[in-house]
Design an enzyme around this catalytic site. Structure first.
Site, short mmCIF file in Angstrom:
data_model
loop_
_atom_site.label_atom_id
_atom_site.label_comp_id
_atom_site.label_asym_id
_atom_site.label_seq_id
_atom_site.Cartn_x
_atom_site.Cartn_y
_atom_site.Cartn_z
N SER A 184 0.79 -1.23 0.00
CA SER A 184 0.00 0.00 0.00
C SER A 184 0.82 1.28 0.00
O SER A 184 0.32 2.33 -0.38
CB SER A 184 -0.95 0.01 1.20
OG SER A 184 -0.21 -0.13 2.40
N HIS A 212 -5.72 -3.80 -1.23
CA HIS A 212 -5.65 -2.76 -2.28
C HIS A 212 -5.83 -3.34 -3.69
O HIS A 212 -5.65 -2.62 -4.67
CB HIS A 212 -4.32 -2.00 -2.18
CG HIS A 212 -4.26 -1.10 -1.00
ND1 HIS A 212 -4.67 0.21 -1.03
CD2 HIS A 212 -3.88 -1.34 0.27
CE1 HIS A 212 -4.52 0.75 0.16
NE2 HIS A 212 -4.04 -0.17 0.99
N LYS A 243 -12.07 0.05 1.13
CA LYS A 243 -11.32 0.82 0.14
C LYS A 243 -12.15 0.94 -1.15
O LYS A 243 -13.00 1.80 -1.24
CB LYS A 243 -9.95 0.17 -0.07
CG LYS A 243 -9.17 0.13 1.26
CD LYS A 243 -7.77 -0.38 1.11
CE LYS A 243 -7.14 -0.71 2.45
NZ LYS A 243 -6.98 0.41 3.37
C1 LIG Z 1 -2.79 -4.45 3.17
C2 LIG Z 1 -3.85 -3.99 4.11
N1 LIG Z 1 -4.48 -4.89 4.87
C3 LIG Z 1 -5.45 -4.53 5.72
C4 LIG Z 1 -5.83 -3.22 5.85
C5 LIG Z 1 -6.90 -2.85 6.82
O1 LIG Z 1 -8.12 -2.71 6.17
P1 LIG Z 1 -9.32 -2.02 6.94
O2 LIG Z 1 -9.17 -0.55 6.76
O3 LIG Z 1 -10.54 -2.57 6.28
O4 LIG Z 1 -9.22 -2.43 8.36
C6 LIG Z 1 -5.23 -2.24 5.06
C7 LIG Z 1 -5.64 -0.83 5.19
O5 LIG Z 1 -4.91 0.05 5.40
C8 LIG Z 1 -4.21 -2.63 4.17
O6 LIG Z 1 -3.59 -1.73 3.43
#
Ligand SMILES: Cc1ncc(COP(=O)(O)O)c(C=O)c1O
Length: 395
Positions: A184, A212, A243
């Site tokens: 990310s 993502h 997202k």
């Molecule tokens: C790779 C990854 N996994 C998990 C998450 C967490 O997702 P959520 O915002 O739905 O908790 C994110 C969000 O930043 C992420 O980038």
């Protein structure tokens, strides 16, 4: 009466230290819906911060679906599903997600973060081994810690290093390879076919966090497994609906056996209430839209390519992104914060990202393109980057 003890002075020192190093993160307050443009401090600014890839967070059809569901089912799920019962909508969402992702079954969680906390400790524990990419998301790192398995970090996306680490590790119990799909902060992709091959050769489980990639990669946004044509090969796909779906919620996708196990053992499923009704209905609507047309996904990609091309032409370093996430590499945290501040003065909201989110000395502005941006928006954004880049002698 005892005198009050000042037991948080160390925290004030820590905070002062963060401010001193330019590492104290001040969070902006958004006074409008989350969209391509937002209002902050009474000012309308171009929004390059949200992971709202497809512009669904404020989409009329998504809002309508949430409103109708509230009228029919109310707002809250009442309690954890294993005690209060599961609602029709939650079942529908899991079935639709399974079809969308082309897997046998899925289970939803409250967020992507909790999905990682749920699945990792349910699959491995003390005596088992996790091979984890060095740049994996914090929620994977925390899920690994909770599992109590031995964690072996391999160099980011380096399959040779992974093979070497496997050779050097004394594996007694189960083993799993875990990687982000899209990283990310850099926008690069995991070498999922290579990782899968290593998992297969060694008889390990393979898990990818597609937070993502959901709604971004693959046919109509079906994610990284679809992008690489690895259906039925990757054991666990974690995803988020926070997202591209524009809502909130997490999902774990895989075989019926794995999902059945998670319904028995995943602690955030057993001990925390489910997604709310409007969230679930909004996600169902997002799937409808993704299945109907690839227009939003296509626009997201063409916007990302246009913006990255523009930045590169001006001489910015955009790292090695392969997706609509564009890191504008600046180095020092103070410079990145100054850059972000000046962009804001130009009417562009693009946050600086610095340590601990990325390594020290690798601070950047991260530009999140979305389908909600028009060509004129992007041109305006590029002009602002040019003015600030020149003023700060970055280009
Ligand atoms: C790779 C990854 N996994 C998990 C998450 C967490 O997702 P959520 O915002 O739905 O908790 C994110 C969000 O930043 C992420 O980038």
């Amino acid at each position: 009466m005892a005198t009050a003890v000042d037991n948080t002075s160390w925290l004030r020192d820590e905070i002062a230290g963060l401010k001193e190093q330019g590492l104290f993160n001040s969070i902006r307050t958004i006074e409008s819906p989350m969209d391509g443009w937002v209002e902050i401090e009474g000012k309308r600014v171009l929004n390059f911060c949200a992971n709202n890839y497809l512009g669904l967070a404020n989409h009329p059809a998504i809002k309508e679906a949430a409103k109708q569901a509230i009228d029919q089912y109310g707002v809250g799920p009442g309690a954890v599903r294993s005690i209060a019962g599961t609602m029709t909508l939650h079942d529908q969402l899991e079935e639709r997600l399974a079809r969308f992702k082309k897997v046998e079954a899925t289970i939803t969680m409250q967020s992507g973060f909790t999905a990682n906390l749920a699945v990792i400790p349910a699959l491995v524990g003390r005596g088992d081994t996790i091979f984890s990419d060095g740049l994996n998301h914090a929620s994977i790192i925390d899920g690994c810690r909770l599992s109590r398995a031995t964690v072996v970090r391999y160099e980011h996306n380096d399959l040779d290093d992974l093979r070497q680490k496997i050779k050097e590790t004394d594996i007694t119990g189960r083993a799993i390879i875990i990687s982000d799909g899209v990283f990310s902060m850099d926008g690069d992709l995991a070498d999922l076919p290579g990782l899968y091959e290593i998992a297969r050769e060694n008889g390990f489980l393979m898990m990818v966090d597609d937070a993502h990639g959901e709604g971004v990669l693959g046919e109509g946004g079906r994610g990284i497994v679809d992008h690489f044509g690895l259906h039925g090969k990757v054991d666990v796909e974690v995803g988020t609906m926070s997202k591209a779906f524009g809502v909130v919620g997490g999902v774990i996708a895989g075989s019926q056996t794995i999902i059945d196990w998670l319904r028995q053992r995943a602690r955030p499923f057993l001990f925390s209430s489910a997604m709310t009704i409007p969230d679930v209905a909004a996600c169902l609507q997002a799937i409808d839209m993704l299945e109907e047309s690839t227009e939003l996904v296509d626009r997201l990609w063409s916007n990302g390519e246009f913006f990255q091309h523009g930045l590169k032409e001006m001489g910015f370093d955009t790292g090695h992104t392969e997706t609509p996430i564009i890191p504008v590499m600046l180095g020092e945290a103070k410079l990145a914060r100054e850059f972000s501040k000046r962009l804001f003065e130009e009417g562009v909201f693009a946050m600086a990202i610095a340590y601990p989110t990325v390594a020290r000395g690798a601070a950047r502005i991260r530009v999140m393109n979305t389908a909600a941006h028009t060509q004129d928006d992007l041109k305006m954004g590029l002009e602002a980057f040019k003015r600030v880049g020149e003023a700060l002698e970055v280009i």
